[in-house]
Scaffold this active site. Structure first.
Site, mmCIF file in Angstrom:
data_model
loop_
_atom_site.group_PDB
_atom_site.id
_atom_site.type_symbol
_atom_site.label_atom_id
_atom_site.label_comp_id
_atom_site.label_asym_id
_atom_site.label_seq_id
_atom_site.Cartn_x
_atom_site.Cartn_y
_atom_site.Cartn_z
ATOM 1 N N THR A 73 0.850 -1.194 0.000
ATOM 2 C CA THR A 73 0.000 0.000 0.000
ATOM 3 C C THR A 73 0.884 1.243 0.000
ATOM 4 O OG1 THR A 73 -1.763 -1.169 1.149
ATOM 5 C CG2 THR A 73 -1.833 1.228 1.232
ATOM 6 N N ASN A 150 -5.906 -9.721 -7.754
ATOM 7 C CA ASN A 150 -6.026 -10.426 -6.477
ATOM 8 C C ASN A 150 -7.324 -11.213 -6.339
ATOM 9 O OD1 ASN A 150 -6.570 -7.489 -6.483
ATOM 10 N ND2 ASN A 150 -7.566 -7.911 -4.533
ATOM 11 N N GLN A 180 0.525 -9.857 -6.202
ATOM 12 C CA GLN A 180 0.075 -11.251 -6.273
ATOM 13 C C GLN A 180 0.953 -12.082 -7.200
ATOM 14 O OE1 GLN A 180 -2.416 -12.587 -4.472
ATOM 15 N NE2 GLN A 180 -3.255 -10.722 -3.585
ATOM 16 N N HIS A 202 3.846 -10.223 2.880
ATOM 17 C CA HIS A 202 2.881 -11.090 3.546
ATOM 18 C C HIS A 202 2.014 -11.937 2.616
ATOM 19 C CE1 HIS A 202 -1.037 -8.877 3.177
ATOM 20 N NE2 HIS A 202 -0.239 -7.851 2.943
ATOM 21 N N THR A 236 14.077 4.438 10.108
ATOM 22 C CA THR A 236 15.146 3.450 10.298
ATOM 23 C C THR A 236 14.747 2.114 9.685
ATOM 24 O OG1 THR A 236 15.747 4.540 12.350
ATOM 25 C CG2 THR A 236 16.568 2.287 12.044
ATOM 26 N N CYS A 322 -19.771 -9.769 0.790
ATOM 27 C CA CYS A 322 -19.216 -10.255 2.046
ATOM 28 C C CYS A 322 -19.343 -9.203 3.132
ATOM 29 C CB CYS A 322 -17.752 -10.639 1.864
ATOM 30 S SG CYS A 322 -17.013 -11.258 3.367
HETATM 31 N N1 PLP Z 1 -2.258 -4.910 -4.169
HETATM 32 C C1 PLP Z 1 -2.822 -6.129 -4.208
HETATM 33 C C2 PLP Z 1 -3.157 -6.749 -5.516
HETATM 34 C C3 PLP Z 1 -3.103 -6.810 -3.026
HETATM 35 O O1 PLP Z 1 -3.681 -8.016 -3.075
HETATM 36 C C4 PLP Z 1 -2.762 -6.190 -1.790
HETATM 37 C C5 PLP Z 1 -3.064 -6.894 -0.543
HETATM 38 O O2 PLP Z 1 -3.925 -6.594 0.211
HETATM 39 C C6 PLP Z 1 -2.165 -4.913 -1.810
HETATM 40 C C7 PLP Z 1 -1.936 -4.312 -3.023
HETATM 41 C C8 PLP Z 1 -1.791 -4.200 -0.543
HETATM 42 O O3 PLP Z 1 -0.630 -4.772 0.013
HETATM 43 P P1 PLP Z 1 -0.225 -4.512 1.548
HETATM 44 O O4 PLP Z 1 -1.186 -5.301 2.361
HETATM 45 O O5 PLP Z 1 1.182 -5.013 1.667
HETATM 46 O O6 PLP Z 1 -0.289 -3.064 1.817
#
Ligand code: PLP
Length: 378
Positions: A73, A150, A180, A202, A236, A322
């Protein structure tokens, strides 16, 4: 995975225990501030450099072009907002971009006088060069197209889109969300001909809180401060987190085949057992993310099916109503509607087992049959 079967790796992944242990061990020796000039700081600085070089090499970039961030993000926000100069222009994003891109682009509109154009996708969720050509023109200064979606796992031919973009908008910068895709398909930033590429730890069994932005263009930093990351991102740095990100990418790449095998097994079993089910998005193969299964079970509402699965210990995600009842923007852009049936996304990971996949498919079939009987749907 204990009492739950986790098939929501598109949302996030459990930390690889070996990476968790590796990080903890490295905290003992690399806890120094990479900017400190004493031996403890230098050790952390060297480790950070090594992680940067390793990660850059994995995606075909140069180490100096890589900035560590807190996740994608931040990386995408930095790419979109940081690429926008003083003068307003037009920003074009695909209709299926993640909120990280969408909201950053919207901020340019709301606060800096930019105009937003939306690039359509086809019925499989892919951006086509003709779709891009419809909205991108000489005034376009930023284009954002994700490498893999995603929700439905659609992979875009970013190199072909880049060619189209550069012909129509020579001054535009191309921002690519590769969150992804990294670790699941070969990602070479130069072959993509992108200007900025974002990734995160993650989604590949790495820790939350670390990501990276590869950029071959100068960007205005989002976070100012002590001039870290060559003045591109203040704060940092953590050498153990940077190591964990590079390690997670390497491990995911080495085992990408397992994700595909589990997804294919899952789909074969779901298709055989769930009446009327069909796949959403591209067919498994070149244009579909290897760990992504997205299906529609016709005639059933999405939320009750999702809830029945959750109650049966199977964690998936629903592409439709959802949270808050809003239908998925991605599915809507593909011409789908909530009335089509229950949309579900099931995404495999490195630790997904055959037994989990088989049990999940059986539970999905049972839940769908029960719901059908309950609702009197044929
Ligand atoms: N872009 C995509 C396609 C994602 O699936 C995600 C995950 O939520 C993000 C961006 C955001 O990544 P992050 O959770 O590392 O900020």
């Amino acid at each position: 995975m204990g009492e739950f079967i986790y098939l929501d790796h598109g949302a996030t992944t459990p930390l690889d225990p070996a990476i968790g242990r590796g990080m903890l061990e490295r905290e003992a020796t690399w806890f120094g501030n990479p900017a400190s000039l004493h031996p403890v700081g230098r050790a952390a600085g060297r480790a950070l450099d090594e992680a940067r070089a390793r990660l850059a090499e994995a995606i075909g970039g140069a180490a100096r072009e890589l900035v560590f961030t807190a996740g994608a993000t931040e990386a995408l926000g930095m790419a979109v907002l940081g690429a926008a100069g003083e003068r307003p222009g037009r920003v074009a994003i695909s209709a299926v971009e993640h909120a990280a891109v969408r909201t950053a682009a919207q901020r340019l509109v709301d606060e800096r006088g930019w105009a937003l154009d939306v690039i359509p996708v086809d019925s499989e969720g892919r951006v086509q060069p003709e779709g891009l050509a419809e909205v991108v023109g000489p005034e376009t200064r930023i284009v954002a197209v994700m490498l893999a979606n995603n929700e439905v796992g659609a992979i875009n031919d970013v190199a072909a889109l880049a060619k189209q973009m550069r012909a129509r908008a020579p001054r535009a910068r191309l921002v690519v969300d590769a969150v992804q895709a990294v670790g699941k398909l070969p990602v070479d930033v130069r072959a993509l001909d992108a200007d900025c590429v974002a990734l995160t730890g993650h989604k590949l069994h790495g820790p939350k809180g670390v990501g990276a932005l590869w950029s071959r263009v100068a960007l205005r930093p989002l976070l100012v401060g002590g001039g870290q990351e060559d003045g591109r991102r203040g704060g940092t740095q953590s050498a153990p987190l940077a190591w964990a990100l590079a390690e997670a990418v390497a491990r995911q790449r080495a085992e990408a085949g397992h994700l595909v095998a589990m997804r294919d097994r899952l789909w074969a079993r779901v298709e055989a057992r769930v009446a009327g089910v069909h796949l959403t998005g591209p067919a498994p193969g070149r244009w579909r993310l290897g760990n992504n299964l997205h299906v529609c079970v016709p005639g059933l509402p999405g939320e009750p099916l999702f809830n029945a699965l959750a109650a049966a210990g199977v964690c998936v995600s629903t592409g439709s109503a959802c949270r808050g009842g809003a239908f998925s923007r991605v599915l809507a852009a593909m011409g789908r509607a909530a009335s089509d049936g229950a949309y579900l996304r099931l995404t495999t990971g490195r630790f997904t087992t055959e037994a989990e996949v088989d049990t999940a498919a059986d539970r999905l079939a049972a839940a769908a049959a029960e719901l059908r009987a309950l609702l009197g749907v044929g």
